[in-house]
Design an enzyme around this catalytic site. Structure first.
Site, PDB file in Angstrom:
ATOM      1  N   ASN A   7       0.874  -1.177   0.000  1.00 13.24           N
ATOM      2  CA  ASN A   7       0.000   0.000   0.000  1.00 13.24           C
ATOM      3  C   ASN A   7       0.912   1.227   0.000  1.00 13.24           C
ATOM      4  O   ASN A   7       1.525   1.554   1.008  1.00 13.24           O
ATOM      5  CB  ASN A   7      -0.867  -0.058   1.267  1.00 13.24           C
ATOM      6  N   ARG A  90      -2.726  -2.066  -3.290  1.00 10.11           N
ATOM      7  CA  ARG A  90      -3.925  -1.281  -3.019  1.00 10.11           C
ATOM      8  C   ARG A  90      -3.875  -0.038  -3.905  1.00 10.11           C
ATOM      9  O   ARG A  90      -2.884   0.698  -3.903  1.00 10.11           O
ATOM     10  CB  ARG A  90      -3.957  -0.848  -1.558  1.00 10.11           C
ATOM     11  N   HIS A 179     -13.007   3.326   0.363  1.00 10.47           N
ATOM     12  CA  HIS A 179     -13.026   2.283   1.416  1.00 10.47           C
ATOM     13  C   HIS A 179     -13.735   1.015   0.917  1.00 10.47           C
ATOM     14  O   HIS A 179     -14.216   0.211   1.723  1.00 10.47           O
ATOM     15  CB  HIS A 179     -13.770   2.738   2.684  1.00 10.47           C
ATOM     16  N   LEU A 208     -15.751   3.665  10.115  1.00 14.09           N
ATOM     17  CA  LEU A 208     -15.569   4.935  10.826  1.00 14.09           C
ATOM     18  C   LEU A 208     -14.150   5.018  11.356  1.00 14.09           C
ATOM     19  O   LEU A 208     -13.791   4.330  12.325  1.00 14.09           O
ATOM     20  CB  LEU A 208     -16.569   5.024  11.989  1.00 14.09           C
ATOM     21  N   ASN A 210     -10.318   7.667  10.651  1.00 19.31           N
ATOM     22  CA  ASN A 210      -9.900   9.027  10.345  1.00 19.31           C
ATOM     23  C   ASN A 210     -10.696   9.559   9.164  1.00 19.31           C
ATOM     24  O   ASN A 210     -11.162  10.691   9.158  1.00 19.31           O
ATOM     25  CB  ASN A 210      -8.421   9.003  10.004  1.00 19.31           C
ATOM     26  N   ARG A 240     -11.772  16.264   7.518  1.00 20.27           N
ATOM     27  CA  ARG A 240     -12.605  16.612   6.355  1.00 20.27           C
ATOM     28  C   ARG A 240     -14.007  17.005   6.812  1.00 20.27           C
ATOM     29  O   ARG A 240     -14.553  16.412   7.741  1.00 20.27           O
ATOM     30  CB  ARG A 240     -12.719  15.409   5.407  1.00 20.27           C
ATOM     31  N   ASP A 282      -8.337  13.637  16.264  1.00 23.41           N
ATOM     32  CA  ASP A 282      -8.425  12.305  16.845  1.00 23.41           C
ATOM     33  C   ASP A 282      -9.642  12.208  17.754  1.00 23.41           C
ATOM     34  O   ASP A 282      -9.790  12.984  18.704  1.00 23.41           O
ATOM     35  CB  ASP A 282      -7.135  12.009  17.639  1.00 23.41           C
ATOM     36  N   ARG A 284     -10.446  10.255  20.081  1.00 22.49           N
ATOM     37  CA  ARG A 284     -10.205  10.058  21.522  1.00 22.49           C
ATOM     38  C   ARG A 284      -9.984  11.395  22.225  1.00 22.49           C
ATOM     39  O   ARG A 284     -10.489  11.631  23.322  1.00 22.49           O
ATOM     40  CB  ARG A 284      -8.982   9.154  21.745  1.00 22.49           C
ATOM     41  N   GLY A 330     -11.078   2.329  13.035  1.00 25.94           N
ATOM     42  CA  GLY A 330     -10.657   2.817  14.356  1.00 25.94           C
ATOM     43  C   GLY A 330     -11.795   3.225  15.285  1.00 25.94           C
ATOM     44  O   GLY A 330     -11.888   2.759  16.421  1.00 25.94           O
ATOM     45  N   ILE A 331     -12.683   4.081  14.808  1.00 27.76           N
ATOM     46  CA  ILE A 331     -13.787   4.544  15.649  1.00 27.76           C
ATOM     47  C   ILE A 331     -14.863   3.454  15.756  1.00 27.76           C
ATOM     48  O   ILE A 331     -15.338   3.140  16.849  1.00 27.76           O
ATOM     49  CB  ILE A 331     -14.380   5.855  15.080  1.00 27.76           C
ATOM     50  N   GLY A 332     -15.201   2.860  14.631  1.00 27.36           N
ATOM     51  CA  GLY A 332     -16.247   1.832  14.629  1.00 27.36           C
ATOM     52  C   GLY A 332     -15.907   0.642  15.513  1.00 27.36           C
ATOM     53  O   GLY A 332     -16.773   0.057  16.159  1.00 27.36           O
ATOM     54  N   GLU A 333     -14.631   0.286  15.552  1.00 23.14           N
ATOM     55  CA  GLU A 333     -14.223  -0.882  16.339  1.00 23.14           C
ATOM     56  C   GLU A 333     -14.020  -0.554  17.819  1.00 23.14           C
ATOM     57  O   GLU A 333     -14.051  -1.445  18.657  1.00 23.14           O
ATOM     58  CB  GLU A 333     -12.913  -1.459  15.774  1.00 23.14           C
ATOM     59  N   GLU A 383      -8.297  -4.999   5.140  1.00 23.94           N
ATOM     60  CA  GLU A 383      -8.191  -4.723   3.706  1.00 23.94           C
ATOM     61  C   GLU A 383      -7.055  -5.521   3.073  1.00 23.94           C
ATOM     62  O   GLU A 383      -7.153  -5.965   1.939  1.00 23.94           O
ATOM     63  CB  GLU A 383      -7.980  -3.216   3.489  1.00 23.94           C
TER      64      GLU A 383
HETATM   65  P1  AMP Z   1      -8.361   4.553  11.512  1.00 27.63           P
HETATM   66  O1  AMP Z   1      -8.335   5.639  10.474  1.00 27.63           O
HETATM   67  O2  AMP Z   1      -9.244   3.404  11.141  1.00 27.63           O
HETATM   68  O3  AMP Z   1      -7.010   4.133  11.969  1.00 27.63           O
HETATM   69  O4  AMP Z   1      -9.065   5.201  12.812  1.00 27.63           O
HETATM   70  C1  AMP Z   1      -8.507   6.264  13.508  1.00 27.63           C
HETATM   71  C2  AMP Z   1      -9.556   6.846  14.431  1.00 27.63           C
HETATM   72  O5  AMP Z   1      -9.974   5.860  15.384  1.00 27.63           O
HETATM   73  C3  AMP Z   1      -9.030   8.034  15.257  1.00 27.63           C
HETATM   74  O6  AMP Z   1      -9.951   9.093  15.203  1.00 27.63           O
HETATM   75  C4  AMP Z   1      -8.988   7.474  16.662  1.00 27.63           C
HETATM   76  O7  AMP Z   1      -9.242   8.455  17.603  1.00 27.63           O
HETATM   77  C5  AMP Z   1     -10.140   6.481  16.618  1.00 27.63           C
HETATM   78  N1  AMP Z   1     -10.049   5.590  17.780  1.00 27.63           N
HETATM   79  C6  AMP Z   1      -9.136   4.657  18.053  1.00 27.63           C
HETATM   80  N2  AMP Z   1      -9.371   4.124  19.283  1.00 27.63           N
HETATM   81  C7  AMP Z   1     -10.469   4.746  19.777  1.00 27.63           C
HETATM   82  C8  AMP Z   1     -11.211   4.665  20.997  1.00 27.63           C
HETATM   83  N3  AMP Z   1     -10.854   3.815  21.945  1.00 27.63           N
HETATM   84  N4  AMP Z   1     -12.291   5.471  21.149  1.00 27.63           N
HETATM   85  C9  AMP Z   1     -12.640   6.337  20.181  1.00 27.63           C
HETATM   86  N5  AMP Z   1     -11.975   6.459  19.021  1.00 27.63           N
HETATM   87  C10 AMP Z   1     -10.914   5.684  18.818  1.00 27.63           C
END
Ligand code: AMP
Length: 398
Positions: A7, A90, A179, A208, A210, A240, A282, A284, A330-333, A383
């Protein structure tokens, strides 16, 4: 077959070596700051083998060092690069040319090049990655897997914008979506978890992170998705804006003295959670500041929630019936509260989640409560595995 998944970004190269016998990741890592100074890490089952600054003048050198690490006598995971059966790349934009993964040929490279006008930030690095692999692994077949291809099944009323048809045609303006590899992976996995027949179920997939997007998946095919011509459309994201009144662009140019480039940069890099909160992109950090009573962080958080609810509700209406909702990325999980609030807002259509089951992060788990009309899953996206699977299928059929 052992597959190297690559990637490539403008100054980075993420890699993963997957043994398709058992879908095991043998090694993975990231080369960063390519063309600047260089940093590389390499991980195997043993953990991080190295994480160091090292000169990376171009992607070719980075790839050469990846191969050296993979075949290293002490920490390597294969004995020679001939063990790599294929490379899977990718590629962000398959545009109007690629509706599925393809074996990379000169013609395909020319196609990806043609699409650089649609994806000026993303497709050129992918081409650099393809060329670097062709140089370092000249006899190894390679496959391109496009982020957009899963969405090419959308009907015209979802695919096109309500602008003059001739303009859409002339400039290839349409909703391409992104995605797609993730939406495909989690929707296929969800169908598997639900007993197998994807053609009979409707799923709303929520990627969900970044960058964020939702898809409405009808009978295994994408019916609608929230990102558009570019990844700017749709949900509120880290930096964004997501969907806004398009007239804001002209307004800022005329009244704010901004150039189109300025506005584009603002909407892509300085908006979303970052722009509203003034604190961070972020999620968090936003949650933390919200908990401490920061008003703008609260508004940013609520905007994100509202945008997920809005698309989920819209897709439920578009699909007519929903069998499952999947949260990923990240957020969804990881964001327990967001999942709970989104699902609670869909209570009107019989969505009920089990709060104890939802109290987890980053694991594949069904969080449906007894009596729910819709099943809800957390499915960590993968992915790279999807790319490796497509690559294997195409190369084995040669
Ligand atoms: P990704 O682009 O899939 O790597 O996701 C990144 C996003 O996931 C960032 O906004 C992180 O703040 C969010 N993230 C990771 N862990 C958590 C958490 N425990 N609670 C809320 N958001 C999270």
């Amino acid at each position: 077959m052992i597959i190297l998944v690559v990637n490539t970004g403008s100054s980075s190269l993420k890699y993963q070596l997957v043994d398709m016998k058992d879908e095991k990741v043998l090694a993975k890592g990231l080369c960063e700051r390519i063309g600047i100074d260089g940093h590389m890490n390499y991980k195997t089952d043993e953990g991080t083998v190295f994480d160091k600054d090292t000169a990376l003048p171009d992607h070719g050198v980075a790839l050469q060092l990846v191969i050296e690490a993979l075949t290293d006598k002490e920490h390597g995971v294969i004995s020679s690069m001939d063990e790599i059966g294929a490379v899977g790349h990718r590629i962000v934009h398959g545009g109007y040319l690629f509706n599925e993964s393809v074996l990379i040929t000169d013609e395909v490279v020319a196609g990806i090049e043609e699409l650089c006008t649609l994806a000026p930030l993303h497709n050129p690095p992918a081409l650099v990655g393809i060329r670097a692999c062709q140089e370092v692994l000249p006899n190894t077949p390679s496959v391109g897997v496009f982020d957009t291809s899963f969405h090419t099944s959308m009907p015209d009323e979802c695919k096109y914008y309500a602008i003059p048809w001739e303009v859409s045609e002339k400039y290839h303006i349409q909703r391409y979506g992104f995605h797609g590899t993730s939406h495909r992976f989690v929707s296929e996995r969800c169908a598997e978890l639900m007993g197998g027949d994807a053609s009979k179920i409707n799923i709303i997939t929520c990627h969900l992170g970044n960058g964020s997007s939702l898809s409405a998946v009808k009978g295994g095919k994408c019916y609608d998705t929230s990102m558009g011509l570019t990844p700017l459309e749709g949900l509120v994201m880290g930096t964004r804006s997501g969907s806004i009144d398009p007239a804001i662009v002209g307004f800022l140019c005329e009244q704010g003295g901004m150039t189109v480039e300025d506005v584009n940069a603002m909407l892509n890099k300085k908006s979303g959670l970052l722009g509203v909160s003034g604190i961070s992109a972020d999620c968090r950090d936003i949650c933390e500041a919200d908990a401490k009573g920061d008003h703008r962080a609260h508004v940013a958080r609520e905007m994100l929630l509202k945008s997920v609810k809005r698309y989920a509700g819209a897709y439920a209406a578009e699909l007519g019936s929903v069998d499952a909702i999947v949260f990923t990325a990240g957020i969804g999980e990881n964001d327990i509260e967001l999942r709970e609030k989104v699902c609670d807002s869909l209570g009107f259509m019989g969505v009920k989640i089990d709060k104890a089951k939802n109290d987890c992060r980053g694991k594949e788990v069904e969080i449906t409560a007894d009596g729910s009309a819709v099943r809800v899953f957390i499915i960590p996206t993968n992915e790279e595995l999807m790319i490796a699977k497509d690559t294997k299928a195409i190369v084995e059929a040669l």
